[in-house]
Design a protein around this motif. Structure first.
Motif, PDB file in Angstrom:
ATOM      1  N   LYS A  14       0.848  -1.186   0.000  1.00 23.26           N
ATOM      2  CA  LYS A  14       0.000   0.000   0.000  1.00 23.26           C
ATOM      3  C   LYS A  14       0.887   1.241   0.000  1.00 23.26           C
ATOM      4  O   LYS A  14       1.818   1.349   0.801  1.00 23.26           O
ATOM      5  N   GLN A  15       0.612   2.156  -0.928  1.00 22.31           N
ATOM      6  CA  GLN A  15       1.404   3.376  -1.009  1.00 22.31           C
ATOM      7  C   GLN A  15       0.905   4.389   0.008  1.00 22.31           C
ATOM      8  O   GLN A  15      -0.295   4.550   0.208  1.00 22.31           O
ATOM      9  N   ILE A  16       1.845   5.057   0.597  1.00 22.27           N
ATOM     10  CA  ILE A  16       1.524   6.084   1.582  1.00 22.27           C
ATOM     11  C   ILE A  16       1.845   7.438   0.967  1.00 22.27           C
ATOM     12  O   ILE A  16       2.941   7.652   0.453  1.00 22.27           O
ATOM     13  N   LYS A  17       0.882   8.331   1.012  1.00 18.06           N
ATOM     14  CA  LYS A  17       1.099   9.674   0.478  1.00 18.06           C
ATOM     15  C   LYS A  17       1.773  10.527   1.544  1.00 18.06           C
ATOM     16  O   LYS A  17       1.251  10.682   2.645  1.00 18.06           O
ATOM     17  N   ILE A  18       2.926  11.056   1.190  1.00 15.57           N
ATOM     18  CA  ILE A  18       3.670  11.899   2.124  1.00 15.57           C
ATOM     19  C   ILE A  18       3.215  13.338   1.935  1.00 15.57           C
ATOM     20  O   ILE A  18       3.214  13.862   0.820  1.00 15.57           O
ATOM     21  N   GLN A  19       2.834  13.951   3.025  1.00 13.73           N
ATOM     22  CA  GLN A  19       2.347  15.323   2.977  1.00 13.73           C
ATOM     23  C   GLN A  19       3.500  16.292   2.750  1.00 13.73           C
ATOM     24  O   GLN A  19       4.591  16.120   3.276  1.00 13.73           O
ATOM     25  N   SER A  20       3.231  17.311   1.948  1.00 13.23           N
ATOM     26  CA  SER A  20       4.242  18.322   1.657  1.00 13.23           C
ATOM     27  C   SER A  20       4.534  19.146   2.909  1.00 13.23           C
ATOM     28  O   SER A  20       3.623  19.454   3.677  1.00 13.23           O
ATOM     29  N   PRO A  21       5.792  19.522   3.130  1.00 18.18           N
ATOM     30  CA  PRO A  21       6.113  20.321   4.310  1.00 18.18           C
ATOM     31  C   PRO A  21       5.680  21.782   4.190  1.00 18.18           C
ATOM     32  O   PRO A  21       5.724  22.519   5.164  1.00 18.18           O
ATOM     33  N   PHE A  22       5.247  22.207   2.997  1.00 17.52           N
ATOM     34  CA  PHE A  22       4.861  23.596   2.795  1.00 17.52           C
ATOM     35  C   PHE A  22       3.353  23.747   2.689  1.00 17.52           C
ATOM     36  O   PHE A  22       2.654  22.842   2.231  1.00 17.52           O
ATOM     37  N   SER A  23       2.873  24.895   3.063  1.00 14.22           N
ATOM     38  CA  SER A  23       1.446  25.199   2.979  1.00 14.22           C
ATOM     39  C   SER A  23       1.065  25.585   1.557  1.00 14.22           C
ATOM     40  O   SER A  23       1.897  25.971   0.755  1.00 14.22           O
ATOM     41  N   THR A  24      -0.233  25.496   1.276  1.00 17.89           N
ATOM     42  CA  THR A  24      -0.759  25.881  -0.023  1.00 17.89           C
ATOM     43  C   THR A  24      -1.627  27.117   0.157  1.00 17.89           C
ATOM     44  O   THR A  24      -2.462  27.166   1.053  1.00 17.89           O
ATOM     45  N   TYR A  25      -1.415  28.100  -0.702  1.00 19.05           N
ATOM     46  CA  TYR A  25      -2.165  29.351  -0.652  1.00 19.05           C
ATOM     47  C   TYR A  25      -2.822  29.586  -2.006  1.00 19.05           C
ATOM     48  O   TYR A  25      -2.169  29.460  -3.038  1.00 19.05           O
ATOM     49  N   LYS A  26      -4.108  29.922  -2.002  1.00 20.97           N
ATOM     50  CA  LYS A  26      -4.810  30.228  -3.241  1.00 20.97           C
ATOM     51  C   LYS A  26      -4.990  31.743  -3.310  1.00 20.97           C
ATOM     52  O   LYS A  26      -5.508  32.357  -2.382  1.00 20.97           O
ATOM     53  N   VAL A  27      -4.547  32.328  -4.413  1.00 17.54           N
ATOM     54  CA  VAL A  27      -4.532  33.781  -4.571  1.00 17.54           C
ATOM     55  C   VAL A  27      -5.165  34.156  -5.910  1.00 17.54           C
ATOM     56  O   VAL A  27      -4.925  33.496  -6.915  1.00 17.54           O
ATOM     57  N   THR A  28      -5.958  35.218  -5.891  1.00 21.61           N
ATOM     58  CA  THR A  28      -6.489  35.792  -7.121  1.00 21.61           C
ATOM     59  C   THR A  28      -5.891  37.186  -7.283  1.00 21.61           C
ATOM     60  O   THR A  28      -5.919  37.987  -6.350  1.00 21.61           O
ATOM     61  N   ILE A  29      -5.345  37.451  -8.453  1.00 24.54           N
ATOM     62  CA  ILE A  29      -4.770  38.759  -8.762  1.00 24.54           C
ATOM     63  C   ILE A  29      -5.653  39.405  -9.826  1.00 24.54           C
ATOM     64  O   ILE A  29      -5.841  38.841 -10.895  1.00 24.54           O
ATOM     65  N   LYS A  30      -6.203  40.571  -9.494  1.00 26.23           N
ATOM     66  CA  LYS A  30      -7.109  41.269 -10.408  1.00 26.23           C
ATOM     67  C   LYS A  30      -6.469  42.561 -10.896  1.00 26.23           C
ATOM     68  O   LYS A  30      -5.836  43.275 -10.135  1.00 26.23           O
ATOM     69  N   SER A  31      -6.681  42.855 -12.161  1.00 25.32           N
ATOM     70  CA  SER A  31      -6.137  44.060 -12.766  1.00 25.32           C
ATOM     71  C   SER A  31      -7.062  45.237 -12.496  1.00 25.32           C
ATOM     72  O   SER A  31      -8.285  45.117 -12.628  1.00 25.32           O
ATOM     73  N   LEU A  32      -6.490  46.377 -12.131  1.00 20.22           N
ATOM     74  CA  LEU A  32      -7.270  47.587 -11.906  1.00 20.22           C
ATOM     75  C   LEU A  32      -7.432  48.417 -13.173  1.00 20.22           C
ATOM     76  O   LEU A  32      -8.314  49.251 -13.262  1.00 20.22           O
ATOM     77  N   ASN A  33      -6.576  48.199 -14.138  1.00 16.23           N
ATOM     78  CA  ASN A  33      -6.632  48.958 -15.387  1.00 16.23           C
ATOM     79  C   ASN A  33      -6.429  47.982 -16.542  1.00 16.23           C
ATOM     80  O   ASN A  33      -6.809  46.830 -16.436  1.00 16.23           O
ATOM     81  N   ILE A  34      -5.803  48.385 -17.589  1.00 12.58           N
ATOM     82  CA  ILE A  34      -5.656  47.517 -18.757  1.00 12.58           C
ATOM     83  C   ILE A  34      -4.433  46.604 -18.681  1.00 12.58           C
ATOM     84  O   ILE A  34      -4.142  45.886 -19.620  1.00 12.58           O
ATOM     85  N   SER A  35      -3.738  46.587 -17.550  1.00 13.63           N
ATOM     86  CA  SER A  35      -2.560  45.723 -17.398  1.00 13.63           C
ATOM     87  C   SER A  35      -2.967  44.250 -17.440  1.00 13.63           C
ATOM     88  O   SER A  35      -3.983  43.852 -16.883  1.00 13.63           O
TER      89      SER A  35
END
Length: 83
Positions: free
Chosen positions: A4-25
């Protein structure tokens, strides 16, 4: 006989980010900024639209906070960082 394979958890956290443009960039400009300066963070693009981009970051909390603060300082006039 299979073991049976064991999934090893990553030592780093996961962050979900949304970046929105304020102008035409383009959100690609914001992504280029993040990938240029932070090679130690894993960045995955989840969704990209004409005016926004949603990414997942996998890194330590210290690097995440530094990324966020520098991005807001340098690119804050053109983009919004939304956790």
């Amino acid at each position: 006989m299979f073991k049976k394979q064991i999934k090893i958890q990553s030592p780093f956290s996961t962050y979900k980010v949304t970046i929105k443009s304020l102008n035409i960039s383009s959100p690609a400009r914001a992504l280029a900024y993040l990938t240029r300066d932070y090679g130690e963070a894993m960045i995955v693009v989840n969704k990209q639209r004409a005016r926004s981009i949603t990414i997942t970051l996998r890194c330590s909390n210290n690097i995440y906070q530094e990324m966020k603060l520098r991005f807001v300082r340098d690119m804050g006039s053109d983009f919004i960082w939304k956790d």
